[in-house]
Motif scaffolding. Structure first.
Motif, PDB file in Angstrom:
ATOM      1  N   SER B  19       4.235  38.926 -29.862  1.00 25.70           N
ATOM      2  CA  SER B  19       3.567  37.465 -29.624  1.00 25.70           C
ATOM      3  C   SER B  19       3.454  36.758 -29.246  1.00 25.70           C
ATOM      4  CB  SER B  19       5.210  36.877 -31.117  1.00 25.70           C
ATOM      5  OG  SER B  19       6.519  37.567 -29.782  1.00 25.70           O
ATOM      6  N   ASP B  20       2.079  36.054 -29.259  1.00 27.94           N
ATOM      7  CA  ASP B  20       1.666  35.452 -28.098  1.00 27.94           C
ATOM      8  C   ASP B  20       1.922  35.634 -27.018  1.00 27.94           C
ATOM      9  OD1 ASP B  20       1.230  32.619 -27.575  1.00 27.94           O
ATOM     10  OD2 ASP B  20       3.305  31.732 -27.291  1.00 27.94           O
ATOM     11  N   ILE B  21       1.094  37.185 -27.030  1.00 34.43           N
ATOM     12  CA  ILE B  21       1.269  37.222 -25.818  1.00 34.43           C
ATOM     13  C   ILE B  21      -0.363  37.138 -24.865  1.00 34.43           C
ATOM     14  CG2 ILE B  21      -0.190  40.399 -25.264  1.00 34.43           C
ATOM     15  CD1 ILE B  21       2.239  40.819 -25.591  1.00 34.43           C
ATOM     16  N   SER B  22      -0.236  36.998 -23.763  1.00 34.31           N
ATOM     17  CA  SER B  22      -1.350  36.006 -22.742  1.00 34.31           C
ATOM     18  C   SER B  22      -1.126  37.515 -21.656  1.00 34.31           C
ATOM     19  CB  SER B  22      -1.119  35.163 -22.583  1.00 34.31           C
ATOM     20  OG  SER B  22      -1.450  34.223 -23.725  1.00 34.31           O
ATOM     21  N   LEU B  23      -2.931  38.297 -21.371  1.00 35.65           N
ATOM     22  CA  LEU B  23      -2.726  38.929 -19.917  1.00 35.65           C
ATOM     23  C   LEU B  23      -4.340  38.717 -19.387  1.00 35.65           C
ATOM     24  CD1 LEU B  23      -2.276  42.017 -22.124  1.00 35.65           C
ATOM     25  CD2 LEU B  23      -0.890  41.273 -20.643  1.00 35.65           C
ATOM     26  N   VAL B  24      -4.328  38.693 -18.560  1.00 31.95           N
ATOM     27  CA  VAL B  24      -5.802  38.223 -17.697  1.00 31.95           C
ATOM     28  C   VAL B  24      -5.861  39.389 -16.592  1.00 31.95           C
ATOM     29  CG1 VAL B  24      -5.904  35.746 -17.828  1.00 31.95           C
ATOM     30  CG2 VAL B  24      -4.899  36.650 -15.929  1.00 31.95           C
ATOM     31  N   MET B  25      -6.897  39.434 -16.629  1.00 31.00           N
ATOM     32  CA  MET B  25      -7.779  40.980 -15.200  1.00 31.00           C
ATOM     33  C   MET B  25      -8.630  40.711 -14.570  1.00 31.00           C
ATOM     34  SD  MET B  25      -7.924  44.366 -17.134  1.00 31.00           S
ATOM     35  CE  MET B  25      -8.376  45.321 -15.025  1.00 31.00           C
ATOM     36  N   ASP B  26      -9.344  40.989 -13.372  1.00 35.47           N
ATOM     37  CA  ASP B  26     -10.660  40.751 -13.229  1.00 35.47           C
ATOM     38  C   ASP B  26     -11.004  42.023 -13.222  1.00 35.47           C
ATOM     39  OD1 ASP B  26      -9.775  37.745 -11.534  1.00 35.47           O
ATOM     40  OD2 ASP B  26      -9.015  38.957 -10.056  1.00 35.47           O
ATOM     41  N   ALA B  27     -12.843  41.925 -13.034  1.00 33.23           N
ATOM     42  CA  ALA B  27     -13.303  43.043 -12.971  1.00 33.23           C
ATOM     43  C   ALA B  27     -12.799  44.051 -11.997  1.00 33.23           C
ATOM     44  CB  ALA B  27     -14.759  42.666 -13.021  1.00 33.23           C
ATOM     45  N   GLY B  28     -12.955  45.451 -12.263  1.00 37.01           N
ATOM     46  CA  GLY B  28     -12.129  46.080 -11.269  1.00 37.01           C
ATOM     47  C   GLY B  28     -11.207  47.027 -10.615  1.00 37.01           C
ATOM     48  N   ASP B  29     -10.726  46.031 -11.734  1.00 31.19           N
ATOM     49  CA  ASP B  29      -8.665  45.786 -11.356  1.00 31.19           C
ATOM     50  C   ASP B  29      -8.023  46.999 -12.217  1.00 31.19           C
ATOM     51  OD1 ASP B  29      -6.228  45.126  -9.836  1.00 31.19           O
ATOM     52  OD2 ASP B  29      -6.207  43.178 -10.775  1.00 31.19           O
ATOM     53  N   VAL B  30      -7.276  46.947 -11.648  1.00 27.12           N
ATOM     54  CA  VAL B  30      -6.177  47.853 -12.497  1.00 27.12           C
ATOM     55  C   VAL B  30      -4.683  47.302 -12.642  1.00 27.12           C
ATOM     56  CG1 VAL B  30      -4.804  49.758 -12.546  1.00 27.12           C
ATOM     57  CG2 VAL B  30      -7.267  50.048 -11.199  1.00 27.12           C
ATOM     58  N   ILE B  31      -4.071  46.810 -13.990  1.00 24.59           N
ATOM     59  CA  ILE B  31      -3.756  46.179 -14.114  1.00 24.59           C
ATOM     60  C   ILE B  31      -1.926  47.124 -15.434  1.00 24.59           C
ATOM     61  CG2 ILE B  31      -4.173  44.055 -14.015  1.00 24.59           C
ATOM     62  CD1 ILE B  31      -3.836  43.954 -16.878  1.00 24.59           C
ATOM     63  N   GLU B 184     -14.585  55.112  -7.960  1.00 23.52           N
ATOM     64  CA  GLU B 184     -15.646  55.321  -8.017  1.00 23.52           C
ATOM     65  C   GLU B 184     -16.739  54.741  -9.192  1.00 23.52           C
ATOM     66  OE1 GLU B 184     -14.777  59.709  -8.325  1.00 23.52           O
ATOM     67  OE2 GLU B 184     -13.426  59.656  -6.125  1.00 23.52           O
ATOM     68  N   GLU B 185     -16.157  55.174 -10.449  1.00 28.73           N
ATOM     69  CA  GLU B 185     -17.372  54.797 -11.643  1.00 28.73           C
ATOM     70  C   GLU B 185     -17.071  53.186 -11.649  1.00 28.73           C
ATOM     71  OE1 GLU B 185     -17.763  57.119 -13.955  1.00 28.73           O
ATOM     72  OE2 GLU B 185     -16.797  58.951 -12.495  1.00 28.73           O
ATOM     73  N   LYS B 186     -16.283  52.171 -11.104  1.00 25.69           N
ATOM     74  CA  LYS B 186     -16.079  50.733 -11.201  1.00 25.69           C
ATOM     75  C   LYS B 186     -15.566  50.274 -12.336  1.00 25.69           C
ATOM     76  CE  LYS B 186     -18.818  49.987  -6.755  1.00 25.69           C
ATOM     77  NZ  LYS B 186     -17.766  51.857  -6.165  1.00 25.69           N
ATOM     78  N   VAL B 187     -14.261  51.192 -12.790  1.00 22.43           N
ATOM     79  CA  VAL B 187     -14.375  50.824 -14.263  1.00 22.43           C
ATOM     80  C   VAL B 187     -12.856  49.592 -13.899  1.00 22.43           C
ATOM     81  CG1 VAL B 187     -13.631  51.878 -15.793  1.00 22.43           C
ATOM     82  CG2 VAL B 187     -15.053  53.156 -15.245  1.00 22.43           C
ATOM     83  N   ALA B 188     -12.237  49.018 -14.952  1.00 22.91           N
ATOM     84  CA  ALA B 188     -11.127  47.471 -14.759  1.00 22.91           C
ATOM     85  C   ALA B 188      -9.834  49.354 -15.317  1.00 22.91           C
ATOM     86  CB  ALA B 188     -11.678  47.182 -14.931  1.00 22.91           C
ATOM     87  N   VAL B 189      -9.532  49.012 -15.223  1.00 23.29           N
ATOM     88  CA  VAL B 189      -8.108  50.082 -15.780  1.00 23.29           C
ATOM     89  C   VAL B 189      -7.307  49.137 -17.236  1.00 23.29           C
ATOM     90  CG1 VAL B 189      -6.531  51.982 -16.385  1.00 23.29           C
ATOM     91  CG2 VAL B 189      -8.371  52.083 -14.998  1.00 23.29           C
ATOM     92  N   VAL B 190      -6.399  49.094 -17.617  1.00 23.90           N
ATOM     93  CA  VAL B 190      -5.523  49.004 -17.665  1.00 23.90           C
ATOM     94  C   VAL B 190      -4.210  50.564 -17.957  1.00 23.90           C
ATOM     95  CG1 VAL B 190      -3.464  47.492 -19.775  1.00 23.90           C
ATOM     96  CG2 VAL B 190      -6.460  46.834 -18.949  1.00 23.90           C
ATOM     97  N   ALA B 199       3.112  53.564 -12.532  1.00 30.06           N
ATOM     98  CA  ALA B 199       1.772  52.474 -13.160  1.00 30.06           C
ATOM     99  C   ALA B 199       2.476  51.875 -12.367  1.00 30.06           C
ATOM    100  CB  ALA B 199       2.563  51.667 -14.670  1.00 30.06           C
ATOM    101  N   LEU B 200       3.637  51.090 -11.359  1.00 28.18           N
ATOM    102  CA  LEU B 200       3.761  50.094 -10.273  1.00 28.18           C
ATOM    103  C   LEU B 200       3.228  50.756  -9.547  1.00 28.18           C
ATOM    104  CD1 LEU B 200       7.199  48.477 -11.357  1.00 28.18           C
ATOM    105  CD2 LEU B 200       5.063  47.674 -11.872  1.00 28.18           C
ATOM    106  N   LYS B 201       2.803  51.355  -9.264  1.00 26.61           N
ATOM    107  CA  LYS B 201       2.426  52.203  -8.061  1.00 26.61           C
ATOM    108  C   LYS B 201       0.662  52.120  -7.973  1.00 26.61           C
ATOM    109  CE  LYS B 201       5.440  54.949  -5.333  1.00 26.61           C
ATOM    110  NZ  LYS B 201       6.749  56.361  -5.541  1.00 26.61           N
ATOM    111  N   VAL B 202       0.112  52.830  -9.382  1.00 25.78           N
ATOM    112  CA  VAL B 202      -1.133  52.729  -9.070  1.00 25.78           C
ATOM    113  C   VAL B 202      -2.483  51.128  -9.259  1.00 25.78           C
ATOM    114  CG1 VAL B 202      -2.929  53.357 -10.714  1.00 25.78           C
ATOM    115  CG2 VAL B 202      -1.285  55.032 -10.097  1.00 25.78           C
ATOM    116  N   SER B 203      -0.867  50.342  -9.519  1.00 22.23           N
ATOM    117  CA  SER B 203      -2.026  48.899  -9.991  1.00 22.23           C
ATOM    118  C   SER B 203      -1.984  47.636  -9.231  1.00 22.23           C
ATOM    119  CB  SER B 203      -1.091  48.307 -11.590  1.00 22.23           C
ATOM    120  OG  SER B 203       0.099  48.881 -11.175  1.00 22.23           O
ATOM    121  N   THR B 204      -2.318  47.203  -9.337  1.00 17.15           N
ATOM    122  CA  THR B 204      -2.372  45.204  -8.258  1.00 17.15           C
ATOM    123  C   THR B 204      -1.789  44.595  -9.298  1.00 17.15           C
ATOM    124  OG1 THR B 204      -4.223  44.727  -8.959  1.00 17.15           O
ATOM    125  CG2 THR B 204      -4.100  46.413  -7.320  1.00 17.15           C
ATOM    126  N   ARG B 205      -2.052  44.575 -10.428  1.00 16.07           N
ATOM    127  CA  ARG B 205      -1.157  44.056 -11.296  1.00 16.07           C
ATOM    128  C   ARG B 205       0.151  44.443 -12.244  1.00 16.07           C
ATOM    129  NH1 ARG B 205      -1.455  39.195 -12.488  1.00 16.07           N
ATOM    130  NH2 ARG B 205      -3.194  40.117 -13.698  1.00 16.07           N
TER     131      ARG B 205
END
Ligand SMILES: Nc1ncnc2c1ncn2[C@@H]1O[C@H](COP(=O)(O)OP(=O)(O)OP(=O)(O)O)[C@@H](O)[C@H]1O
Ligand SMILES: [Mg+2]
Lengths: 274, 236
Positions: B19-31, B184-190, B199-205
């Motif tokens: 319910s009413d979830i909001s997420l945002v991320m930048d290109a190339g980021d890992v969240i 290497e592949e410039k892929v953003a990851v969720v 998960a917290l170690k690998v991601s930025t947010r």
């Protein structure tokens, strides 16, 4: 080989859509009639007639998929609904066939004349021809499914529909393709066999039942099972008619099938799909 | 914003799963998205890929609004998913599974090269390229699922619990693979994970989901030290 065509057609539809195509025999009969008219009555080339059978029945399959099965599958997950719908389409085709083509038995002249002698047995050339054609079609279908991009998509849908969609497969489009292809195979089988056994409008149901028997022997939804089932049924019939007079053969086959299913309900190759 | 989920709700029949979830991320980021069983993590990803219908809200990706698109169209825009439980095609060979990943593409040459790249990244798959995927071990299936997702040349990769059921050394291997792919592949990851520490170690947010809502969000490094997160998700 012809049985293999029929069994593969119904297997394809079952594996892709989860629909047991009750109308498969009726589609076969329709294919037979189309060839009867195009080749037998209008006198066009036999291969044109075969193609016409395939295309006509494929179109019927497409219409069924697009306007009936797709809708019903979308609004319900109950298997009875699609079963009933499938049975309904069979009855529909049966009565349409009767209305359009009448009750008469329709056959066509052999496509090629002459007799071959193979290992001391005499085989009419026309039978040899349809055997080879059916074998070629089965082979082509297997290669198509195994080695082409659309073939892979069909296998993917049969194994895991949602995951197939996640790879970019348009499920509606490929389900329609699978249904049309399965129907076309029934039509082709009809067009081939009408040159040996005549067809009549009521012949659909027994063919459907044979198709069910074959996939029950082999395992529903499994390609290798369909082919195996076709051969098992073909051989049992041949043996049965040779050794046992009259109609007892089918009684024996059915009893045998029931006993077999008690011990191995999933069929010989029975895995969900292969 | 490159990828944004805005006020999205998803229902299963009448039950609201998200319910009413909001997420945002930048290109190339890992969240990362973490949360307990049934918090709505998988449902969120299914909404993004078009498998679950979005009842309200919007999802934007790379300038396109995608919340009304079919799954195959969304893949075409550059989003691929490694589904929860791997979902490799069990009766297909490893090679054919990878080709399925490239289904939305038409450039045959490049597809063949990409198959080799996946094999270079996961050599164990190469040895088994003709083997049926259903006969692979759990870890191998996970690698195949990741390789298959990469075959689409995605711009955004959604991963649903890639570490599930894997031995610790394999979890590390998967974590390394995620970072390598991202760089290497410039892929953003969720990354959706029950293994919150990884998960917290690998991601930025990261986002913390509770009963279908975002309970907490912030930089992963901060969340690693957050008292509440430590207690609830990192085991003390
Ligand atoms: N197909 C479904 N039908 C009905 N309810 C569902 C379905 N899938 C999920 N739900 C419900 O939606 C809620 C969210 O489930 P979801 O699978 O998104 O959780 P999750 O965070 O991925 O959990 P997990 O960590 O166990 O994978 C749960 O309450 C679940 O019971
Ligand atoms: Mg989940």
């Amino acid at each position: 080989m012809n049985y293999a065509l029929i069994a593969l057609g119904i297997t394809l539809i079952f594996a892709i859509m989860g629909v047991l195509n009750f109308a498969h025999g009726q589609m076969y009969v329709l294919g037979g009639f189309v060839t009867y008219y195009v080749y037998g009555v209008f006198g066009l080339n036999y291969f044109v007639a075969l193609a016409a059978s395939a295309v006509t029945v494929a179109c019927v399959g497409l219409v069924f998929e697009r306007f009936l099965f797709r809708r019903v599958l979308r609004i319900t997950t109950r298997e009875e609904s699609t079963m009933l719908l499938a049975a309904g389409t069979a009855l529909l085709l049966d009565s349409l066939g009767l209305a359009l083509f009448g009750e008469k038995q329709r056959g066509v002249a052999p496509v090629v004349a002459g007799v071959y002698e193979i290992f001391g047995a005499f085989v009419p050339a026309s039978r040899a021809l349809i055997f080879v054609l059916a074998g070629g079609l089965v082979g082509a279908l297997l290669l198509f499914i195994q080695y082409t991009r659309p073939g892979r998509a069909l296998r993917a849908i049969a194994q895991d529909k949602e995951t197939a969609a996640l790879q970019g497969v348009d499920i509606d489009r490929y389900s329609a393709l699978g249904f049309a292809l399965g129907a076309a195979l029934a039509g082709l089988a009809g067009g081939l066999l009408v040159t040996v056994f005549a067809v009549n409008a009521g012949a659909g149901t027994p063919i459907s039942i044979k198709a069910f028997i074959m996939i029950m022997i082999g395992g529903a939804g499994v390609v290798s099972g369909a082919i195996l089932g076709a051969f098992v049924l073909g051989f049992s019939e041949a043996l049965g008619y040779f050794f046992i007079p009259g109609s007892t053969t089918y009684l024996m086959i059915l009893v045998g099938l029931i006993v077999f299913l008690i011990f191995r309900p999933q069929g010989i190759m029975g895995k969900p799909w292969g | 914003m490159y990828f944004a989920v805005r006020h999205v709700s998803v229902y299963y029949d009448k039950v609201r799963a998200v319910s009413d979830i909001s997420l945002v991320m930048d290109a190339g980021d890992v969240i990362a998205i973490i949360g307990a069983n049934g918090a709505g993590k998988t449902t969120t990803l299914r909404a993004v890929t078009g498998l679950a219908p979005v009842a309200s809200g919007e999802i934007w990706f790379d300038g396109h609004r995608i919340d009304r698109l079919r799954p195959d169209r969304i893949v075409g825009l550059g989003i691929s998913m490694v589904p929860e439980g791997r979902h490799v095609f069990p009766f297909m060979s490893v090679g054919d599974n990878l080709l399925m990943g490239a289904f939305a593409r038409r450039d045959r040459r490049a597809i063949e090269q990409d198959v080799e790249r996946v094999f270079a990244r996961f050599p164990r798959l190469k040895e088994r390229r003709r083997q049926q995927a259903g006969t692979l071990s759990g870890g191998e299936q996970q690698m195949l699922a990741i390789g298959r997702a990469l075959m689409a040349r995605p711009k955004l990769l959604l991963m649903d619990e890639p570490s599930l059921g894997l031995a610790p050394h394999l979890v590390r291997e998967i974590a390394r693979a995620i970072l390598a792919v991202n760089r290497e592949e410039k892929v953003a990851v969720v990354l959706v994970e029950q293994n919150s520490r990884m998960a917290l170690k690998v991601s930025t947010r990261a986002y913390v989901l509770e009963t279908g809502q975002v309970a907490l969000e912030g930089r992963s490094a901060d969340l690693l030290n957050n008292e509440q997160v430590r207690r609830l998700y990192l085991g003390g």
